[in-house]
Design a protein around this motif. Sequence first.
Motif, short mmCIF file in Angstrom:
data_model
loop_
_atom_site.label_atom_id
_atom_site.label_comp_id
_atom_site.label_asym_id
_atom_site.label_seq_id
_atom_site.Cartn_x
_atom_site.Cartn_y
_atom_site.Cartn_z
N LEU A 5 0.84 -1.20 0.00
CA LEU A 5 0.00 0.00 0.00
C LEU A 5 0.87 1.26 0.00
O LEU A 5 0.65 2.18 -0.79
CB LEU A 5 -0.89 -0.03 1.25
CG LEU A 5 -2.08 0.89 1.31
CD1 LEU A 5 -3.04 0.61 0.16
CD2 LEU A 5 -2.79 0.70 2.63
N LEU A 45 -5.78 1.62 -4.54
CA LEU A 45 -7.14 1.58 -4.00
C LEU A 45 -7.63 0.14 -3.86
O LEU A 45 -8.33 -0.20 -2.90
CB LEU A 45 -8.10 2.38 -4.89
CG LEU A 45 -7.99 3.89 -4.74
CD1 LEU A 45 -8.81 4.59 -5.82
CD2 LEU A 45 -8.46 4.31 -3.36
N MET A 48 -6.00 -1.27 -0.82
CA MET A 48 -6.61 -0.66 0.35
C MET A 48 -7.98 -1.27 0.63
O MET A 48 -8.32 -1.56 1.78
CB MET A 48 -6.73 0.85 0.15
CG MET A 48 -7.04 1.59 1.40
SD MET A 48 -6.78 3.34 1.11
CE MET A 48 -7.10 3.94 2.74
N ALA A 49 -8.76 -1.49 -0.42
CA ALA A 49 -10.08 -2.12 -0.25
C ALA A 49 -9.94 -3.53 0.31
O ALA A 49 -10.71 -3.94 1.19
CB ALA A 49 -10.83 -2.14 -1.58
N LEU A 52 -9.10 -3.24 3.99
CA LEU A 52 -10.21 -2.75 4.80
C LEU A 52 -11.31 -3.81 4.95
O LEU A 52 -11.89 -3.97 6.01
CB LEU A 52 -10.80 -1.47 4.20
CG LEU A 52 -9.99 -0.21 4.39
CD1 LEU A 52 -10.55 0.92 3.53
CD2 LEU A 52 -9.97 0.21 5.84
N GLN A 68 -11.03 4.66 6.52
CA GLN A 68 -12.18 4.81 5.63
C GLN A 68 -12.20 6.19 4.99
O GLN A 68 -12.51 6.33 3.81
CB GLN A 68 -13.48 4.56 6.41
CG GLN A 68 -13.61 3.13 6.88
CD GLN A 68 -14.74 2.97 7.88
OE1 GLN A 68 -15.17 3.93 8.52
NE2 GLN A 68 -15.21 1.74 8.02
N ALA A 71 -9.56 6.35 2.31
CA ALA A 71 -10.04 5.66 1.11
C ALA A 71 -11.00 6.56 0.33
O ALA A 71 -10.92 6.64 -0.90
CB ALA A 71 -10.71 4.35 1.49
N VAL A 75 -10.36 7.87 -3.47
CA VAL A 75 -11.32 7.60 -4.54
C VAL A 75 -11.73 8.92 -5.19
O VAL A 75 -11.83 9.02 -6.42
CB VAL A 75 -12.55 6.83 -4.01
CG1 VAL A 75 -13.69 6.84 -5.02
CG2 VAL A 75 -12.18 5.40 -3.66
N LEU A 113 -3.73 8.50 4.90
CA LEU A 113 -3.38 7.09 4.80
C LEU A 113 -2.15 6.78 5.65
O LEU A 113 -2.13 5.80 6.42
CB LEU A 113 -3.12 6.70 3.34
CG LEU A 113 -2.53 5.33 3.10
CD1 LEU A 113 -3.58 4.26 3.33
CD2 LEU A 113 -1.97 5.23 1.71
#
Length: 120
Positions: A5, A45, A48-49, A52, A68, A71, A75, A113
């Motif tokens: 990441l 992303l 990261m998704a 999470l 969150q 993120a 986005v 982040l």
Amino acid sequence: AVIPLILLFGTTAVLGIYMGIHYLRGIRNKPMLIGIHLLLGAAGLEVMALLLRGAPDGTTLSATTPGQFAAGLLVTALLTGLLVPILAKPKPATVTTTLAIHAAIGTAGVLLLLYWIWSL
């Protein structure tokens, strides 16, 4: 788990800074460079998704509010970056503003982040 990441978003940010300097100097960025910036951001992303929500191997990070929110900012940065060429055709004067918004949101997202990662 967070090293990919950091590497993805770090590389994306450095590439964005490089392209931003070119833009400010009036040098046109090569489409391949823009494409790599986009793909690295999208890949970040995705990682990261996964972290999470939970990766296939079961690895997850604490989905706290900073994660969150980071993120969401990233986005939004991706979407504003995609708006640049869409707005450039009919209204070329909006390019600088849209790029500035993209850079500001992206910077805030990367900083949040990093804060989230260090607070884990």
